[in-house]
Design a protein around this motif. Structure first.
Motif: not given
Length: 257
Positions: A225-232, A236-238
């Motif tokens: 989830a942290a990787a998704v948050a960094a990508d976007d 919402g990922g955060a």
């Protein structure tokens, strides 16, 4: 989490060595305690050389005993890609993070994928281990095979005899979800089998495996989830990352000391 067990004769070329490890009620009970301590340990019975069982008298003394063998398996879905899960799980020195009943895991020969494992043993059981002469059963060597990113397989080389496999299968239609299956098998002298087969013991084995997989899941979902948050760039990922991190921290706090 599923468990199964069966009884079978020990192969003839192992028969003469069994008494050196599994002889006596005290050793068998101690051995069962070590098995239950981390859910998948067992007696290591070193193969005897043919010369040890070559004469008729020795063969009469070395009749193959019955062994108790069991298998435990578990499965869960983790919201993380298979490659991430495989890479982290293959870093075997991190195993104590998922299974706190392990004291340490050390990769001693990366080329041969040979490692040393040490069990975290409570002080009262340590005295019993020493009295029974089973010190070698709390520390052992193992080797593992890699099939990235699909599977990791292992087997013991000394100390305790066990083997297993962890597989990572993508969930159809969910690119960031993986089905993780873990299977472990082990063997005990027949005298120790009834203790390990009790409802309380089997429940402990299941809880141990499920707890280890749950801690692994929570940590990996937080990382994914942290990787998704960094990508976007947040969004919402955060929020997903924060929730997953809180779950991982809660699981770590609830882990046994």
């Amino acid at each position: 989490v599923e468990t199964s067990s069966r009884r079978s004769p020990l192969p003839e070329d192992h028969c003469c060595a069994v008494s050196s490890v599994g002889n006596g009620r005290m050793r068998s009970l101690c051995l069962s305690s070590l098995l239950l301590l981390h859910g998948a340990c067992c007696c290591y019975i070193a193969p005897a050389s043919r010369s040890e069982c070559s004469n008729t008298a020795s063969r009469r003394r070395c009749r193959p005993p019955l062994l108790w063998s069991g298998e435990t398996s578990a499965e869960l879905v983790i919201r993380a890609p298979p490659q991430l899960l495989f890479e982290v799980y293959a870093d075997i020195e991190r195993m104590p993070e998922w299974s706190p009943l392990l004291e340490r895991v050390t990769l001693v020969d990366p080329a041969a994928r040979r490692s040393e494992w040490a069990l975290r043993v409570p002080r009262p059981l340590t005295r019993l281990v020493n009295a029974a002469g089973l010190q070698n059963l709390v520390q052992w060597e193992a080797m593992h095979e890699l099939d990235p990113p699909r599977a990791l397989r292992w087997r013991s080389l000394s100390g305790v005899q066990n083997s297993g496999e962890a597989t990572f299968t993508p969930v159809a239609g969910q690119p960031r979800a993986t089905t993780v299956r873990l299977r472990m098998s082990y063997t005990l002298p027949d005298l120790a089998g009834p203790l390990a087969e009790t409802r309380l013991a089997q429940s402990f084995v299941r809880r141990t495996m499920h707890g280890a997989m749950t801690r692994f899941r929570d940590a990996m979902e937080a990382q994914a989830a942290a990787a998704v948050a960094a990508d976007d760039g947040g969004g919402g990922g955060a929020a997903i990352a924060e929730a997953a991190m809180e779950a991982a921290m809660k699981a770590a706090m609830e882990a046994p000391p």
